[in-house]
Structure formats: structure tokens, C-alpha cells
Design a protein around this motif. Sequence first.
Motif, mmCIF file in Angstrom:
data_model
loop_
_atom_site.group_PDB
_atom_site.id
_atom_site.type_symbol
_atom_site.label_atom_id
_atom_site.label_comp_id
_atom_site.label_asym_id
_atom_site.label_seq_id
_atom_site.Cartn_x
_atom_site.Cartn_y
_atom_site.Cartn_z
ATOM 1 N N ARG A 62 16.024 -54.852 -46.509
ATOM 2 C CA ARG A 62 14.731 -55.332 -47.003
ATOM 3 C C ARG A 62 14.913 -56.546 -47.901
ATOM 4 O O ARG A 62 14.178 -57.531 -47.805
ATOM 5 C CB ARG A 62 14.014 -54.221 -47.757
ATOM 6 C CG ARG A 62 12.596 -54.578 -48.192
ATOM 7 C CD ARG A 62 11.979 -53.470 -49.000
ATOM 8 N NE ARG A 62 11.927 -52.221 -48.259
ATOM 9 C CZ ARG A 62 12.701 -51.174 -48.525
ATOM 10 N NH1 ARG A 62 13.572 -51.225 -49.513
ATOM 11 N NH2 ARG A 62 12.608 -50.071 -47.824
ATOM 12 N N SER A 63 15.892 -56.474 -48.771
ATOM 13 C CA SER A 63 16.155 -57.591 -49.668
ATOM 14 C C SER A 63 16.561 -58.834 -48.891
ATOM 15 O O SER A 63 16.100 -59.946 -49.188
ATOM 16 C CB SER A 63 17.247 -57.204 -50.669
ATOM 17 O OG SER A 63 17.474 -58.242 -51.585
ATOM 18 N N VAL A 64 17.411 -58.670 -47.889
ATOM 19 C CA VAL A 64 17.855 -59.809 -47.085
ATOM 20 C C VAL A 64 16.686 -60.414 -46.314
ATOM 21 O O VAL A 64 16.506 -61.640 -46.285
ATOM 22 C CB VAL A 64 18.974 -59.384 -46.115
ATOM 23 C CG1 VAL A 64 19.305 -60.509 -45.142
ATOM 24 C CG2 VAL A 64 20.222 -58.987 -46.896
ATOM 25 N N LEU B 267 19.444 -62.678 -41.203
ATOM 26 C CA LEU B 267 20.148 -63.859 -41.689
ATOM 27 C C LEU B 267 19.810 -65.072 -40.827
ATOM 28 O O LEU B 267 19.657 -66.193 -41.323
ATOM 29 C CB LEU B 267 21.651 -63.600 -41.691
ATOM 30 C CG LEU B 267 22.534 -64.612 -42.421
ATOM 31 C CD1 LEU B 267 22.209 -64.648 -43.903
ATOM 32 C CD2 LEU B 267 24.006 -64.273 -42.218
ATOM 33 N N ALA B 268 19.677 -64.826 -39.519
ATOM 34 C CA ALA B 268 19.349 -65.921 -38.603
ATOM 35 C C ALA B 268 17.959 -66.482 -38.860
ATOM 36 O O ALA B 268 17.701 -67.656 -38.574
ATOM 37 C CB ALA B 268 19.461 -65.436 -37.153
ATOM 38 N N LEU C 265 24.818 -61.730 -48.271
ATOM 39 C CA LEU C 265 25.926 -60.772 -48.149
ATOM 40 C C LEU C 265 25.949 -59.820 -49.346
ATOM 41 O O LEU C 265 26.132 -58.610 -49.186
ATOM 42 C CB LEU C 265 27.247 -61.530 -48.050
ATOM 43 C CG LEU C 265 27.506 -62.286 -46.738
ATOM 44 C CD1 LEU C 265 28.753 -63.147 -46.866
ATOM 45 C CD2 LEU C 265 27.638 -61.318 -45.567
ATOM 46 N N ALA C 266 25.753 -60.370 -50.551
ATOM 47 C CA ALA C 266 25.756 -59.527 -51.748
ATOM 48 C C ALA C 266 24.580 -58.560 -51.734
ATOM 49 O O ALA C 266 24.723 -57.375 -52.077
ATOM 50 C CB ALA C 266 25.712 -60.404 -52.995
ATOM 51 N N ALA C 267 23.400 -59.060 -51.336
ATOM 52 C CA ALA C 267 22.205 -58.213 -51.322
ATOM 53 C C ALA C 267 22.329 -57.094 -50.298
ATOM 54 O O ALA C 267 21.736 -56.022 -50.464
ATOM 55 C CB ALA C 267 20.970 -59.065 -51.014
ATOM 56 N N PHE C 268 23.105 -57.320 -49.239
ATOM 57 C CA PHE C 268 23.289 -56.309 -48.205
ATOM 58 C C PHE C 268 24.349 -55.283 -48.592
ATOM 59 O O PHE C 268 24.174 -54.074 -48.400
ATOM 60 C CB PHE C 268 23.674 -56.984 -46.898
ATOM 61 C CG PHE C 268 23.911 -56.027 -45.756
ATOM 62 C CD1 PHE C 268 22.885 -55.217 -45.277
ATOM 63 C CD2 PHE C 268 25.154 -55.932 -45.159
ATOM 64 C CE1 PHE C 268 23.103 -54.331 -44.238
ATOM 65 C CE2 PHE C 268 25.378 -55.061 -44.119
ATOM 66 C CZ PHE C 268 24.352 -54.258 -43.652
ATOM 67 N N LEU C 269 25.450 -55.753 -49.168
ATOM 68 C CA LEU C 269 26.581 -54.862 -49.443
ATOM 69 C C LEU C 269 26.479 -54.150 -50.788
ATOM 70 O O LEU C 269 26.929 -53.006 -50.922
ATOM 71 C CB LEU C 269 27.885 -55.660 -49.385
ATOM 72 C CG LEU C 269 28.305 -56.174 -48.016
ATOM 73 C CD1 LEU C 269 29.573 -57.014 -48.123
ATOM 74 C CD2 LEU C 269 28.510 -55.022 -47.036
ATOM 75 N N LEU C 270 25.905 -54.799 -51.777
ATOM 76 C CA LEU C 270 25.903 -54.210 -53.115
ATOM 77 C C LEU C 270 25.159 -52.877 -53.184
ATOM 78 O O LEU C 270 25.668 -51.923 -53.797
ATOM 79 C CB LEU C 270 25.313 -55.202 -54.113
ATOM 80 C CG LEU C 270 25.428 -54.826 -55.601
ATOM 81 C CD1 LEU C 270 26.871 -54.529 -55.978
ATOM 82 C CD2 LEU C 270 24.872 -55.949 -56.475
#
Length: 348
Positions: free
Chosen positions: A210-212, A326-327, A247-252
Motif C-alpha cells: 500500500r505504501s509503495v 514500482l513500474a 524498497l525500504a517501504a516494502f521491506l521494512l
Amino acid sequence: MSAASLALPPSTPWSLRLIERARLAPIWTGLLVSAAWFGLYLVYSALFGAGPGRFDQLGGATWQWEIFWSLLIGMPPVVTAYTLRGGARDLEDLAPALGAGPAEIAQLRREIATVPRAWVTGVGVGALCFSFVANAFNPSLWPDGRIPEPGDPALTWLVARNLLNAWLIARAVMLELLLARAFSRLGDRLVEIDLLDRAPLAPFGRRGLRSVLLSMLLLSLFAPLWATGAAEPVLLVALLGAVGFALAAFLLPVWGAHRRIRAAKEAELARVRGVLGGARERALAAPGDDPRGGRVADLVAWEGRVAAASEWPFGATTVARFGLYLAIGLGSWIGAALVERALETAFR
């Protein structure tokens, strides 16, 4: 879940409390803020410029671009509001895995909405300083390549508008990362982990996606700058930063759950291998027709399934969605840059 049910604590940033008090969907509140800012621009340019929507120093009619900038000013708090509301729903879905009752969930909801003001303030001040230097002393922003004198109405407007825009976006980025960190800490509190069933942990992945998605939609608003050739080189740095943020918003948000899954997996492998070692010795010492050989086979099969289990609380579908989201942001910028290049070629 409504904004009222979030029970936002006093430490919640003012922008989110404003959206809560508006009693409207966040997108409508953001559009109202954008409309108010555009109205302020029309009044300011009428009083101090060449007329409503005009500053000759900026190339004459500039109201079209101000609609774009007004949207960028209204949307960052909207993104944070939607991720916070979605996070509250995700928290409800995680209640069984957290072993938390209604009272504890309500407390956790307040905790994820509580952010360190020092971090948000520090990032905001840093963005203001960077934006001031990048805009007040940049001759390429002006059609004739000459920066107006200090106090010029056009210079004052451009610097003030870009300062506000940089401040809001920087705060939104930091709030997203702080909310993601709060979910990572929730992962450390998991009490029930089924190594072969990640469905109860899916809200962690949804939080990151959602954040991404929302941040990439916000990023796509900058695409017109590329399509019209108005983009500054510094936006390339911003593009790389956007990829890092995604990447940070997805993994964190999933990192805490990842640690708990890995720890549970290692503990289960150690346990089954300990049992397997004893069962193997007994099976080797038993007669050929002893049924204990089947138990060894069962343990070996179970060990294989546990070893093959993913240590992440999401599957391939979530990863594919991350790539798609991301795309959306990167594709809009790349597509706009190609449009600009095609226009340059066509009118050369």
C-alpha cells in the motif's frame, strides 16, 4: 475504518489531525487544500504580479503549472492518511497472530500513530534548507537565466511554494518510514507462526504494498515536468531516491516478521534434526521389518518441508505486485522523458 476510529494521539502530525477533523475522505480534503492553495496563487499574482495567474518573470502565463504544483502540495498528507488507515485495518487482521484482544489492539493502534516528532521535524528542516538553496540561487529556473532581485514577487512565490512542497514531501516520506518501522516492531511480537501457512501474516505484505503504490502514484505526478522539458537534473537524483524509498517501504514493515519466521524455522529444524538423529540410530539397530524406519522417512520429509519454507511473510504474488507498483511510478517518468525526446526530434 474511519479517521475518527483511529483515536489519533496528540503526537500525530498536524496534517493527519486536519484530515481527521475534516470528516471527509482524505482525497477530498487534499483536493480542497490544493484548491485553496491555487486560489491563494491567483490572489497573490493579481496583487503583486501581472494579473491573476501571471508572473512575467516566470514566462507569462503560469497558472497551468500552478495547478500541478497545487496538487503536489495537497497530496502528501493524503498518502500518509490512507496508509495510516490501511495500517489500522491490517492491525485488526493481525490480532490472532499477535495474540492480542480488543483492548491491546486499540493500544497498538495508538502506538503506530505515535511518531517521534524530532525525526519528522529534522527531516522537514533539512528539506527546507535544501529547497531554499536549490531554488533561491538557481538561474536555470528563470526564462532569461537571471535570478530576480530579492523581494521580487515572482521569486518570493516560487521559493515559498517550492519550500512548502519539499517540506510536505519530506515529512510524508519520513512518516511512511516511521509507520513501516512500527509494523516491523509488531512482527517481533508474533506469538503464532505456522511455517507452512503465511496467510495470517499477509497484512505485513499488504502494508508495504500500500505504501509503495500510493507513493508511486504521488511520484507519477511529477511526470509532466519531464514531458514538457521543465525537469531539473536534480530530479534524476530524486528518481533514484524514490526507488530506494520504495524498497525500504516494502521491506521494512515485514522485517520484524521475517526475523520471527527465521527464528521459528531454525528452532523447528533444530528440533526435528535432534529427533531425527535418535530415530535414525534406533532404526539402524532394529530388525529389517521394524516399522520405525517409516518414522525416519516421515521426519526426513518434514525436515525438507521446513527447510524449503520461505522466511518472508509474503509469496510470489506480492513480489509481482511490488514490481507492478514500482513500474507505475518509474514508467510514468520514463514515458514522459521519451515523449519529451520525441517532441524535440519532431520539432527540431
